[in-house]
Scaffold this motif. Structure first.
Motif, PDB file in Angstrom:
ATOM      1  N   LEU A 261       0.832  -1.207   0.000  1.00 16.52           N
ATOM      2  CA  LEU A 261       0.000   0.000   0.000  1.00 16.52           C
ATOM      3  C   LEU A 261       0.873   1.266   0.000  1.00 16.52           C
ATOM      4  CD1 LEU A 261      -2.887   1.037  -0.019  1.00 16.52           C
ATOM      5  CD2 LEU A 261      -2.867   0.935   2.490  1.00 16.52           C
ATOM      6  N   VAL A 262       1.958   1.244   0.753  1.00 18.13           N
ATOM      7  CA  VAL A 262       2.882   2.390   0.769  1.00 18.13           C
ATOM      8  C   VAL A 262       3.467   2.610  -0.624  1.00 18.13           C
ATOM      9  CG1 VAL A 262       5.103   3.216   1.665  1.00 18.13           C
ATOM     10  CG2 VAL A 262       3.437   2.189   3.226  1.00 18.13           C
ATOM     11  N   LYS A 263       3.872   1.530  -1.275  1.00 21.57           N
ATOM     12  CA  LYS A 263       4.426   1.647  -2.635  1.00 21.57           C
ATOM     13  C   LYS A 263       3.374   2.183  -3.603  1.00 21.57           C
ATOM     14  CE  LYS A 263       8.105  -1.770  -2.476  1.00 21.57           C
ATOM     15  NZ  LYS A 263       8.647  -2.978  -3.088  1.00 21.57           N
ATOM     16  N   LYS A 264       2.153   1.721  -3.450  1.00 19.63           N
ATOM     17  CA  LYS A 264       1.083   2.189  -4.333  1.00 19.63           C
ATOM     18  C   LYS A 264       0.902   3.698  -4.194  1.00 19.63           C
ATOM     19  CE  LYS A 264      -3.875   1.865  -5.183  1.00 19.63           C
ATOM     20  NZ  LYS A 264      -5.133   1.215  -4.829  1.00 19.63           N
ATOM     21  N   TRP A 265       0.819   4.180  -2.961  1.00 19.91           N
ATOM     22  CA  TRP A 265       0.625   5.618  -2.747  1.00 19.91           C
ATOM     23  C   TRP A 265       1.855   6.415  -3.152  1.00 19.91           C
ATOM     24  CZ3 TRP A 265      -3.768   7.719  -2.935  1.00 19.91           C
ATOM     25  CH2 TRP A 265      -4.893   7.017  -2.539  1.00 19.91           C
ATOM     26  N   ALA A 266       3.029   5.851  -2.969  1.00 25.14           N
ATOM     27  CA  ALA A 266       4.257   6.527  -3.415  1.00 25.14           C
ATOM     28  C   ALA A 266       4.258   6.650  -4.937  1.00 25.14           C
ATOM     29  CB  ALA A 266       5.484   5.757  -2.933  1.00 25.14           C
ATOM     30  N   ARG A 267       3.840   5.600  -5.616  1.00 27.70           N
ATOM     31  CA  ARG A 267       3.771   5.608  -7.081  1.00 27.70           C
ATOM     32  C   ARG A 267       2.733   6.620  -7.566  1.00 27.70           C
ATOM     33  NH1 ARG A 267       0.310   2.871  -9.884  1.00 27.70           N
ATOM     34  NH2 ARG A 267      -0.124   1.386  -8.227  1.00 27.70           N
ATOM     35  N   ILE A 268       1.585   6.656  -6.912  1.00 24.30           N
ATOM     36  CA  ILE A 268       0.530   7.599  -7.290  1.00 24.30           C
ATOM     37  C   ILE A 268       0.974   9.040  -7.032  1.00 24.30           C
ATOM     38  CG2 ILE A 268      -1.792   8.406  -6.658  1.00 24.30           C
ATOM     39  CD1 ILE A 268      -2.522   5.382  -6.345  1.00 24.30           C
ATOM     40  N   LEU A 269       1.636   9.273  -5.913  1.00 25.35           N
ATOM     41  CA  LEU A 269       2.131  10.616  -5.600  1.00 25.35           C
ATOM     42  C   LEU A 269       3.180  11.064  -6.625  1.00 25.35           C
ATOM     43  CD1 LEU A 269       2.219  13.088  -3.741  1.00 25.35           C
ATOM     44  CD2 LEU A 269       3.899  11.862  -2.339  1.00 25.35           C
ATOM     45  N   LEU A 270       4.084  10.165  -6.976  1.00 23.97           N
ATOM     46  CA  LEU A 270       5.090  10.496  -7.983  1.00 23.97           C
ATOM     47  C   LEU A 270       4.433  10.754  -9.328  1.00 23.97           C
ATOM     48  CD1 LEU A 270       8.071  10.828  -8.742  1.00 23.97           C
ATOM     49  CD2 LEU A 270       8.141   8.363  -9.175  1.00 23.97           C
ATOM     50  N   GLY A 271       3.496   9.912  -9.700  1.00 25.98           N
ATOM     51  CA  GLY A 271       2.788  10.088 -10.960  1.00 25.98           C
ATOM     52  C   GLY A 271       2.027  11.404 -11.011  1.00 25.98           C
ATOM     53  N   GLY A 272       1.319  11.717  -9.939  1.00 19.43           N
ATOM     54  CA  GLY A 272       0.586  12.978  -9.872  1.00 19.43           C
ATOM     55  C   GLY A 272       1.512  14.178  -9.941  1.00 19.43           C
ATOM     56  N   SER A 273       2.662  14.069  -9.302  1.00 21.43           N
ATOM     57  CA  SER A 273       3.653  15.150  -9.341  1.00 21.43           C
ATOM     58  C   SER A 273       4.184  15.345 -10.757  1.00 21.43           C
ATOM     59  CB  SER A 273       4.811  14.851  -8.390  1.00 21.43           C
ATOM     60  OG  SER A 273       4.343  14.790  -7.059  1.00 21.43           O
ATOM     61  N   LEU A 274       4.385  14.251 -11.462  1.00 25.54           N
ATOM     62  CA  LEU A 274       4.847  14.347 -12.852  1.00 25.54           C
ATOM     63  C   LEU A 274       3.789  14.982 -13.745  1.00 25.54           C
ATOM     64  CD1 LEU A 274       6.783  11.007 -13.382  1.00 25.54           C
ATOM     65  CD2 LEU A 274       7.648  13.293 -13.865  1.00 25.54           C
ATOM     66  N   VAL A 275       2.539  14.607 -13.563  1.00 27.62           N
ATOM     67  CA  VAL A 275       1.463  15.218 -14.351  1.00 27.62           C
ATOM     68  C   VAL A 275       1.415  16.718 -14.071  1.00 27.62           C
ATOM     69  CG1 VAL A 275      -1.040  15.347 -14.680  1.00 27.62           C
ATOM     70  CG2 VAL A 275       0.088  13.114 -14.574  1.00 27.62           C
ATOM     71  N   TYR A 276       1.486  17.092 -12.808  1.00 24.70           N
ATOM     72  CA  TYR A 276       1.472  18.514 -12.430  1.00 24.70           C
ATOM     73  C   TYR A 276       2.658  19.250 -13.061  1.00 24.70           C
ATOM     74  CZ  TYR A 276       1.746  22.735  -9.629  1.00 24.70           C
ATOM     75  OH  TYR A 276       1.831  24.046  -9.230  1.00 24.70           O
ATOM     76  N   ALA A 277       3.846  18.662 -12.962  1.00 25.83           N
ATOM     77  CA  ALA A 277       5.031  19.294 -13.544  1.00 25.83           C
ATOM     78  C   ALA A 277       4.889  19.412 -15.062  1.00 25.83           C
ATOM     79  CB  ALA A 277       6.284  18.495 -13.185  1.00 25.83           C
ATOM     80  N   GLY A 278       4.363  18.376 -15.684  1.00 29.42           N
ATOM     81  CA  GLY A 278       4.177  18.404 -17.135  1.00 29.42           C
ATOM     82  C   GLY A 278       3.217  19.499 -17.568  1.00 29.42           C
ATOM     83  N   ILE A 279       2.123  19.631 -16.841  1.00 27.06           N
ATOM     84  CA  ILE A 279       1.170  20.700 -17.154  1.00 27.06           C
ATOM     85  C   ILE A 279       1.833  22.062 -16.937  1.00 27.06           C
ATOM     86  CG2 ILE A 279      -0.995  21.789 -16.413  1.00 27.06           C
ATOM     87  CD1 ILE A 279      -2.022  18.892 -15.872  1.00 27.06           C
ATOM     88  N   SER A 280       2.648  22.166 -15.893  1.00 29.25           N
ATOM     89  CA  SER A 280       3.375  23.415 -15.636  1.00 29.25           C
ATOM     90  C   SER A 280       4.339  23.740 -16.771  1.00 29.25           C
ATOM     91  CB  SER A 280       4.146  23.314 -14.316  1.00 29.25           C
ATOM     92  OG  SER A 280       3.269  23.169 -13.230  1.00 29.25           O
ATOM     93  N   HIS A 281       4.953  22.711 -17.351  1.00 30.31           N
ATOM     94  CA  HIS A 281       5.841  22.913 -18.505  1.00 30.31           C
ATOM     95  C   HIS A 281       5.101  23.630 -19.635  1.00 30.31           C
ATOM     96  CE1 HIS A 281       8.738  20.054 -16.879  1.00 30.31           C
ATOM     97  NE2 HIS A 281       9.503  20.170 -17.945  1.00 30.31           N
TER      98      HIS A 281
END
Length: 129
Positions: free
Chosen positions: A5-25
């Motif tokens: 479960l920790v890995k799942k949430w870590a993966r989702i948090l990283l993925g969400g951060s990448l989407v946010y950064a990409g949109i910011s780009h």
């Protein structure tokens, strides 16, 4: 909380951060991201920012949405992406380019140590380590 479960949430948090950064780009931070593009990159700085933003949105979405059978592959691609963009962080430091509040040599230098953390995060949260 169990490790899966920790890995799942870590993966989702990283993925969400990448989407946010990409949109910011592509929008509000486009100019700031240009400061990280090394001069030796053969594409125009703005094109590089746009393409890397699209890649981040795709990678982030993949980290969030991929099924368990494909997570390791997506994690390896994300880790490779973080490795590939590291020269941009080095360029920002070496060329003393201010962006994202990194307005001193010390701040830009400290930022360099976060890239290995992102690589580890991508690999660990997708069961590659």
């Amino acid at each position: 909380m169990n490790e899966k479960l920790v890995k799942k949430w870590a993966r989702i948090l990283l993925g969400g951060s990448l989407v946010y950064a990409g949109i910011s780009h592509l929008t509000v931070a486009r100019k700031a991201f240009r400061a990280q593009v090394p001069d030796w990159v053969p594409l125009a700085k703005d094109d590089t920012v746009v393409y890397s933003g699209i890649a981040e949105i795709a990678l982030g979405s993949s980290l969030v949405l991929t099924d368990e059978a494909h997570q390791q592959g997506v994690g390896k691609v994300a880790a490779t992406f973080f490795t590939a963009i590291f020269p941009g962080n080095i360029s920002q430091y070496v060329n003393r380019r201010n962006a994202f509040g990194l307005d001193t040599d010390q701040k830009r230098f400290i930022r360099l140590f976060f890239q290995p953390v992102l690589i580890f995060w991508a690999l660990k949260s997708t069961d590659n380590l």
